[in-house]
Design an enzyme around this catalytic site. Structure first.
Site, PDB file in Angstrom:
ATOM      1  N   SER A  96      -3.878   1.716   5.182  1.00 15.21           N
ATOM      2  CA  SER A  96      -2.713   0.981   4.887  1.00 15.21           C
ATOM      3  C   SER A  96      -1.383   2.008   4.720  1.00 15.21           C
ATOM      4  O   SER A  96      -1.006   3.131   4.164  1.00 15.21           O
ATOM      5  CB  SER A  96      -3.295   1.086   3.497  1.00 15.21           C
ATOM      6  OG  SER A  96      -4.298   0.218   3.583  1.00 15.21           O
ATOM      7  N   LYS A 171      -2.724  -6.673   2.515  1.00 13.41           N
ATOM      8  CA  LYS A 171      -3.377  -5.763   1.846  1.00 13.41           C
ATOM      9  C   LYS A 171      -2.919  -4.640   1.076  1.00 13.41           C
ATOM     10  O   LYS A 171      -3.094  -4.341  -0.853  1.00 13.41           O
ATOM     11  CB  LYS A 171      -3.279  -3.806   3.018  1.00 13.41           C
ATOM     12  CG  LYS A 171      -4.127  -2.858   2.506  1.00 13.41           C
ATOM     13  CD  LYS A 171      -5.505  -3.184   2.144  1.00 13.41           C
ATOM     14  CE  LYS A 171      -6.118  -2.011   1.298  1.00 13.41           C
ATOM     15  NZ  LYS A 171      -6.623  -0.991   2.356  1.00 13.41           N
ATOM     16  N   LYS A 240      -0.390   5.798  -3.578  1.00  8.20           N
ATOM     17  CA  LYS A 240      -0.201   5.628  -2.505  1.00  8.20           C
ATOM     18  C   LYS A 240       0.496   4.045  -2.582  1.00  8.20           C
ATOM     19  O   LYS A 240       1.515   3.441  -1.753  1.00  8.20           O
ATOM     20  CB  LYS A 240      -0.863   6.478  -1.460  1.00  8.20           C
ATOM     21  CG  LYS A 240       0.688   5.726  -0.069  1.00  8.20           C
ATOM     22  CD  LYS A 240      -0.125   5.027   0.894  1.00  8.20           C
ATOM     23  CE  LYS A 240      -1.557   5.109   1.141  1.00  8.20           C
ATOM     24  NZ  LYS A 240      -2.283   4.351   1.601  1.00  8.20           N
TER      25      LYS A 240
END
Length: 293
Positions: A96, A171, A240
């Site tokens: 990701s 995502k 994150k």
């Protein structure tokens, strides 16, 4: 047979590799911490001595790494993946990362005649173990099609979202919901307990209703029982991803007030010592001081 190389043997990488091996794919693996490859060697994987060896011997090179910096490190290393690229190779990034970095690396791969597919996954460790991940792919249609036989043993669905970076955008949207929802689930468990009901009964009671979700069914029981092992999702990883979402929103002038609030709460939780712990620990944000966390 198509030879596969896999870089990144973390929470997701190891079970994904196990499924590839079980399906009979010739697999070479590499990880910065070499000891993490030992169990896969026993399962039949070839362990590369370095990144260059893995890249030279793989038709499809797959990455499953923590963040932009980790992807750039293996890509740019002196004997790294970029230096060994050859025409016809396929790079698949299950990590990701930011859409901007993905597009940059896809262009660099194309300059050497190789193809890039950003293919971030969702479904957590449980999905990786069971082969029920969902994969959101960005890239050229023919390259996504090349990924399909590999994805078949890893996922329940591979969706081609669009061009390079589109998988990472999807995502980001996925993680925006997951991370923000995790904070709301913690509030729900806390409210139920404060109001005098057994919060562990909520998942079964709400199953199938509008409030139900896979994160709710996984996180709510763990929060209610203060059961934070085994590790499923790291707080740092979701934090994150929320950062990637806020960055993407800023680039496009979009407002994310709820996600920004969730990010602030999760950042404080990480700073309190929970960054490398399971996402279910966010219930600790709402527990009275002195309760065993």
């Amino acid at each position: 047979m198509t030879t596969l190389g896999f870089v990144g043997l973390g929470l997701m990488g190891v079970p994904m590799c196990r499924r590839l091996l079980a399906a009979g794919h010739p697999l070479t693996v590499w990880n910065r911490s070499a000891a993490k490859a030992d169990s896969l060697r026993t399962a039949g994987a070839r362990v590369a001595a370095n990144l260059g060896e893995l890249a030279r011997g793989s038709d499809i090179v797959m990455l499953c790494l923590a963040n932009d910096e980790a992807v750039q490190a293996v890509w740019q290393a002196e004997d790294g993946i970029r230096a060994q690229l050859r025409p016809g190779q396929l790079l698949v990034d299950f990590s990701s990362t930011s859409p901007a970095l993905t597009r940059q690396l896809a262009q660099q791969a194309a300059e050497r005649g190789a193809a890039w597919v950003d293919a971030p996954v969702s479904g957590g460790v449980r999905g990786a173990e069971n082969g029920t991940l969902v994969i959101m792919a960005g890239g050229e249609a023919q390259d996504v099609a090349r990924l399909q036989p590999v994805a078949a043993c890893l996922s329940q669905r591979l969706s081609h979202i669009g061009g390079h970076g589109a998988g990472q955008v999807a995502k980001v949207c996925n993680q925006l919901i997951v991370a923000s929802n995790a904070m709301l689930i913690a509030e729900t468990v806390q409210l139920a307990e404060t109001a005098g009901i057994d919060a562990s009964l909520l998942p079964a009671a709400l199953a199938g209703g509008f409030a139900d979700s896979l994160p709710f069914q996984i996180l709510a029981p763990r929060m209610a029982q203060r059961q934070f092992q085994p590790l499923q999702w790291k707080v740092a990883t979701l934090l994150k991803d929320l950062g990637n979402a806020r960055q993407l929103a800023a680039e496009h002038g979009a407002a994310l007030p709820l996600a920004s609030l969730a990010a602030g709460l999760m950042a404080a939780h990480a700073d309190a010592g929970y960054a490398e712990q399971d996402l279910s620990t966010v219930i600790a944000c709402y527990l009275p001081d002195g309760e065993n966390r």
